[in-house]
Design a protein around this motif. Structure first.
Motif, PDB file in Angstrom:
ATOM      1  N   ARG A 133      29.807  43.371  51.775  1.00  0.00           N
ATOM      2  CA  ARG A 133      30.692  42.610  51.035  1.00  0.00           C
ATOM      3  C   ARG A 133      31.504  43.296  49.874  1.00  0.00           C
ATOM      4  O   ARG A 133      31.165  44.223  49.554  1.00  0.00           O
ATOM      5  N   VAL A 134      32.659  42.765  49.453  1.00  0.00           N
ATOM      6  CA  VAL A 134      33.352  43.432  48.549  1.00  0.00           C
ATOM      7  C   VAL A 134      33.515  42.182  47.387  1.00  0.00           C
ATOM      8  O   VAL A 134      33.356  41.080  47.554  1.00  0.00           O
ATOM      9  N   ARG A 135      33.513  42.584  46.097  1.00  0.00           N
ATOM     10  CA  ARG A 135      33.651  41.800  44.923  1.00  0.00           C
ATOM     11  C   ARG A 135      34.934  41.965  44.127  1.00  0.00           C
ATOM     12  O   ARG A 135      35.351  43.396  44.119  1.00  0.00           O
ATOM     13  N   ALA A 136      35.493  41.158  43.772  1.00  0.00           N
ATOM     14  CA  ALA A 136      36.722  41.208  42.704  1.00  0.00           C
ATOM     15  C   ALA A 136      36.395  40.342  41.271  1.00  0.00           C
ATOM     16  O   ALA A 136      36.045  39.184  41.319  1.00  0.00           O
ATOM     17  N   TYR A 137      36.353  41.313  40.362  1.00  0.00           N
ATOM     18  CA  TYR A 137      35.992  40.815  39.042  1.00  0.00           C
ATOM     19  C   TYR A 137      37.101  40.821  38.271  1.00  0.00           C
ATOM     20  O   TYR A 137      38.242  41.601  38.251  1.00  0.00           O
ATOM     21  N   ALA A 138      37.617  39.750  37.326  1.00  0.00           N
ATOM     22  CA  ALA A 138      38.425  39.766  36.422  1.00  0.00           C
ATOM     23  C   ALA A 138      38.233  40.658  35.228  1.00  0.00           C
ATOM     24  O   ALA A 138      37.059  40.817  34.892  1.00  0.00           O
ATOM     25  N   LEU A 139      39.049  42.044  35.265  1.00  0.00           N
ATOM     26  CA  LEU A 139      38.752  42.851  34.099  1.00  0.00           C
ATOM     27  C   LEU A 139      38.375  42.337  32.778  1.00  0.00           C
ATOM     28  O   LEU A 139      37.677  42.882  32.289  1.00  0.00           O
ATOM     29  N   ALA A 140      38.987  41.210  32.593  1.00  0.00           N
ATOM     30  CA  ALA A 140      38.843  40.670  31.222  1.00  0.00           C
ATOM     31  C   ALA A 140      37.274  40.209  30.858  1.00  0.00           C
ATOM     32  O   ALA A 140      36.765  40.329  29.925  1.00  0.00           O
ATOM     33  N   ASP A 141      36.745  39.800  31.947  1.00  0.00           N
ATOM     34  CA  ASP A 141      35.382  39.511  32.055  1.00  0.00           C
ATOM     35  C   ASP A 141      34.436  40.727  31.860  1.00  0.00           C
ATOM     36  O   ASP A 141      33.475  40.757  31.024  1.00  0.00           O
ATOM     37  N   VAL A 142      34.890  41.773  32.504  1.00  0.00           N
ATOM     38  CA  VAL A 142      34.300  43.054  32.276  1.00  0.00           C
ATOM     39  C   VAL A 142      34.378  43.548  30.832  1.00  0.00           C
ATOM     40  O   VAL A 142      33.294  44.317  30.426  1.00  0.00           O
ATOM     41  N   VAL A 143      35.641  43.669  30.331  1.00  0.00           N
ATOM     42  CA  VAL A 143      35.863  44.031  29.105  1.00  0.00           C
ATOM     43  C   VAL A 143      35.068  43.268  28.067  1.00  0.00           C
ATOM     44  O   VAL A 143      34.609  43.897  27.140  1.00  0.00           O
ATOM     45  N   GLY A 144      35.048  42.103  28.257  1.00  0.00           N
ATOM     46  CA  GLY A 144      34.246  41.282  27.494  1.00  0.00           C
ATOM     47  C   GLY A 144      32.754  40.816  27.702  1.00  0.00           C
ATOM     48  O   GLY A 144      32.338  40.072  26.975  1.00  0.00           O
TER      49      GLY A 144
END
Length: 359
Positions: free
Chosen positions: A319-330
């Motif tokens: 599978r591949v995943r896409a995270y909002a960068l803002a969630d990672v940063v936060g």
């Protein structure tokens, strides 16, 4: 914008290639399904040309090949050139800043190949212009029986090319000549025996190297006068426990304050086995502070920041995943040692994803 995912065979790395794997395409946001658009044997590393509608694929084979793709229509990429790289199991590609030279790292043979490119982005020769072999080994008998060039990066200042050699615990050094060709220039740094340097990211005069075998992220300071690097700090790549296997560090990348739009820089590290991506805050002078880790699926081999998304391939999870960068940063600091956070993400099925680029 379209995402292109390179893949391994369905049965995984090290199994017979050319049984239907290839390139998959997905919408550029990483939200929505993906579909295979080209058959190609084990294209485990992809690289996009910075100006032309071309992409380069390294097929990780006993006799490796470099394939050039016309991606002007990303949903139907077309092979326009191919050549043998002269080594075994090509696993990483790096373009020179002027995009006139391509550097190919080979894991199994340990070779570094140099391919010259024309203004049209296509190889000008039918074989690499140069190939540099290496010798040596390390104490890990299963993984360090010989040299294993795992990736290449430009040294601070851009005058040298550095190769992470997992097999010999070294940063190999090559002087970059005016035409992009290389001159072997010895060893820039030596790691503790059994470290297994794999991938590197550069920030100013510092080099962050993730070491696969001893599970340590190391900070090296580059000295321009001697063209050498010294280890100045070490930290575990994650505090998260093993979940699917013994932890193996995979990829490291710098997320700059500019790309995250506020705050300071971050360093991200994917750790297979623990199956997480670790987040490190970078102090202005470059010191790393571990903030925490979040779940990244089964065997997160490679990841990339594309726009406002963090894209992660679950090699063994298919599978591949896409995270909002803002969630990672936060991501909040971990509450307990080894905690694994859960972040929202979009998920799509891709067989054995190994690498992703945006075109």
């Amino acid at each position: 914008m379209t995402l292109l995912w390179g893949t391994y065979p369905a049965a995984g790395l090290g199994t017979p290639a050319g049984l239907g794997e290839g390139i998959w395409a997905q919408a550029g946001t990483g939200v929505g399904g993906a579909a295979q658009v080209l058959d190609l044997p084990a294209p485990s590393f992809l690289l996009a040309h910075p100006r032309l509608p071309l992409a380069y694929a390294a097929s990780e084979l006993p006799a490796s090949t470099l394939t050039v793709l016309d991606v002007s229509r990303p949903a139907s990429p077309r092979i326009v050139a191919s050549l043998s790289t002269g080594g075994a199991d090509a696993c990483h590609l790096l373009l020179a800043p002027d995009a006139r030279t391509l550097y190919v790292s080979h894991y199994s043979s340990g070779d570094l190949a140099v391919v010259r490119l024309g203004e049209d982005g296509l190889p000008v020769d039918d074989a690499p212009a140069q190939s540099f072999s290496h010798a040596g080994s390390g104490p890990n008998e299963d993984r360090q029986e010989g040299p294993h060039a795992h990736s290449a990066v430009l040294a601070p200042g851009g005058g040298h090319l550095l190769v992470c050699d997992l097999g010999t615990d070294e940063l190999r050094r090559y002087r970059i000549l005016e035409d992009g060709l290389l001159e072997s220039d010895g060893i820039a740094a030596t790691f503790p025996p059994g470290a297994g340097p794999r991938h590197a990211a550069v920030r100013g005069h510092l080099i962050y190297v993730t070491c696969e075998l001893d599970h340590v992220l190391r900070t090296l300071r580059w000295d321009a006068a001697s063209a050498t690097a010294q280890v100045v700090a070490e930290t575990p790549a994650t505090l998260a426990p093993a979940r699917s296997a013994e932890p193996q560090d995979a990829h490291v990348a710098l997320v700059t304050a500019e790309s995250r739009r506020h705050g300071g820089d971050l360093v991200l590290v994917s750790v297979r086995g623990a199956d997480v991506i670790s987040v490190f805050d970078v102090a202005p002078e470059g010191e790393l502070t571990y903030r925490g880790a979040f779940d990244a699926g089964h065997w997160p081999r490679y990841f990339a920041v594309v726009g406002d998304r963090l894209l992660v391939g679950e090699e063994r999870g298919h599978r591949v995943r896409a995270y909002a960068l803002a969630d990672v940063v936060g991501l909040p600091p971990e509450r307990g040692i080894g905690d694994i956070a859960q972040l929202p993400c979009a998920v799509a099925e891709v067989t054995s994803p190994a690498c992703v680029i945006a075109v």
